[in-house]
Scaffold this active site. Structure first.
Site, mmCIF file in Angstrom:
data_model
loop_
_atom_site.group_PDB
_atom_site.id
_atom_site.type_symbol
_atom_site.label_atom_id
_atom_site.label_comp_id
_atom_site.label_asym_id
_atom_site.label_seq_id
_atom_site.Cartn_x
_atom_site.Cartn_y
_atom_site.Cartn_z
ATOM 1 N N HIS A 171 0.834 -1.206 0.000
ATOM 2 C CA HIS A 171 0.000 0.000 0.000
ATOM 3 C C HIS A 171 0.866 1.253 0.000
ATOM 4 C CE1 HIS A 171 -3.591 2.295 0.299
ATOM 5 N NE2 HIS A 171 -4.303 1.414 0.954
ATOM 6 N N ASP A 384 -8.305 -8.130 -17.707
ATOM 7 C CA ASP A 384 -8.494 -9.248 -18.640
ATOM 8 C C ASP A 384 -7.135 -9.678 -19.185
ATOM 9 O OD1 ASP A 384 -9.170 -11.031 -20.627
ATOM 10 O OD2 ASP A 384 -10.493 -9.664 -21.717
#
Length: 440
Positions: A171, A384
């Site tokens: 993070h 994708d």
């Protein structure tokens, strides 16, 4: 299927470095990157069904016959050319705080794994998980300091042809939109194309307010253990409350699915928890601050993948939240969101800090505070690699004492939303669930 057949076999682990030479040396992290709560590897699982028409999903030099692991590993190396800081290591100060990224091309640890079962055998990793999450997430290799790692990836192939990508992402180097931006870049390259967005480091544009109060990590001391609950919410349910909100404001007003569901969750939780009516309850949610820094971030913030958010807090007496309609609670949330630009500007200018005891980024284990997050707009659901977008995305948390509520996209065949919560004690879960189902 026997339980033993559902175990994961890790086949290989190796370091992936950029496919071409990249700049070396340290890159400074921003104030927000260095905030203590960013010292964590954010974990998530991304579940992909098999794609019978895989051959038409790729173009260019992409290999339609390559396995998911090989395809993603090759694309990862290409993506790291532009995102080369992700192949580095965090530089730690003497007290263990993260200060910079050493762009040394130490590499991203990539693990290839296989499961003897199908995704259907394990219910597509619906909760409760039938495979322990630690088997699907990349392990920390021996000799590595986990605090210094930026990114680890594991691709687990299932016998049905589907696969799961497990990410552990620092993070300190990327927020949610930034991590999704990188994953989509890998996907673009895996399908034989080029990334749709050019990344920018841009950390100097993030405010570094003098005197800003910096809180510490939340602790479990005295905190309650909270129970996990996931709910699929139909589009009809969401539209019902949207229509109520519009009707209450003359038919012209609009509210989002996020506002509806978070208002419903906050009210249901407040009722189920049984707080004293005069006790203040709080709702905290992260808002993207990129629009606030459009003038200082290159390209108006497009491509920036570092931490750039602000945590808004709205508060009200428990009795008011519990006794209000969903429409009225939505208004409380909207009023809070409208304060964001002015409040962020005050914080960035150093007008909020130790003098008045305000730290907007402090995360607390106080049971009266609900931390909510919207994953539907981050971009994870659009990734994708050539097999189509994920069937679903599973956010993971190791802290069962911080009240959380995460909104994620549902399965493609289930229009609506999915709410993943860990916000009430086990004895209050049934009451919370009943409150969520009630459409009155």
């Amino acid at each position: 299927m026997a339980a033993a057949a559902k175990s994961i076999d890790r086949l290989a682990a190796r370091r992936v470095v950029p496919a071409e030479p990249t700049p070396a040396g340290p890159l400074r992290l921003s104030w927000l990157d260095r905030y203590p709560t960013q010292m964590a590897l954010i974990e998530s699982l991304h579940v992909f069904k098999p794609a019978p028409d895989r051959a038409v999903a790729v173009s260019g030099d992409a290999d339609a016959s390559a396995s998911p692991a090989k395809t993603i590993e090759k694309a990862l190396a290409k993506a790291l050319v532009s995102y080369y800081p992700l192949a580095g290591r965090l530089v730690l100060s003497e007290d263990g705080a993260q200060q910079a990224v050493d762009c040394s091309n130490a590499g991203v640890w990539f693990t290839e794994a296989a499961a003897a079962c199908t995704l259907e055998d394990v219910d597509y990793l619906e909760a409760p998980l039938m495979i322990p999450k630690d088997e699907l997430l990349p392990p920390t290799p021996a000799g590595e300091d986990e605090r210094a790692l930026v990114l680890l990836v594991q691709v687990t192939s299932f016998s049905c042809g589907g696969f799961v990508v497990g990410f552990r992402f620092s993070h300190a180097v990327a927020d949610g939109p930034g991590a999704a931006q990188f994953m989509n870049a890998i996907g673009d390259l895996a399908r034989g194309g080029e990334p749709s967005m050019e990344p920018q480091w841009g950390r100097d544009a993030i405010p570094d307010p003098a005197g800003a109060l910096v809180g510490g990590l939340p602790t479990p001391d005295g905190a309650k253990r909270l129970e996990y609950l996931a709910m699929d919410i139909s589009a009809d349910y969401i539209n019902h409350f949207k229509a109520e909100y519009a009707a209450a404001h003359g038919g012209a007003a609009w509210c989002s699915a996020f506002e509806v569901l978070i208002a419903k969750a906050w009210r249901s939780r407040t009722r189920a928890a049984g707080f004293e009516p005069d006790s203040p309850v709080h709702l905290c949610f992260a808002m993207n601050a990129r629009p606030m820094l459009g003038a200082t971030l290159a390209r108006g913030g497009a491509g920036f993948y570092g931490n750039c958010y602000y945590i808004m807090r709205v508060s009200a007496p428990a009795g008011k939240v519990a006794g209000s309609s969903v429409t009225e609670v939505v208004k409380i949330i909207k009023d809070g969101k409208r304060r964001m630009p002015a409040e962020f500007a005050r914080w960035a200018a150093g007008d909020m800090g130790a003098a008045d005891g305000v730290d907007p980024y402090q995360i607390t284990s106080d049971y009266r505070t609900l931390l909510v997050s919207d994953w539907t707009r981050l971009g994870f659901a659009e990734v994708d690699y050539g097999w189509g977008p994920p069937a679903h995305v599973v956010p993971l948390t190791n802290l069962d004492y911080i009240a959380t509520c995460i909104l994620v996209k549902p399965w493609a065949h289930k229009p609506g939303a999915r709410l993943i919560t860990q916000c009430v004690t086990p004895d209050r879960v049934a009451a919370f669930h009943e409150g969520m189902l009630d459409m009155n």
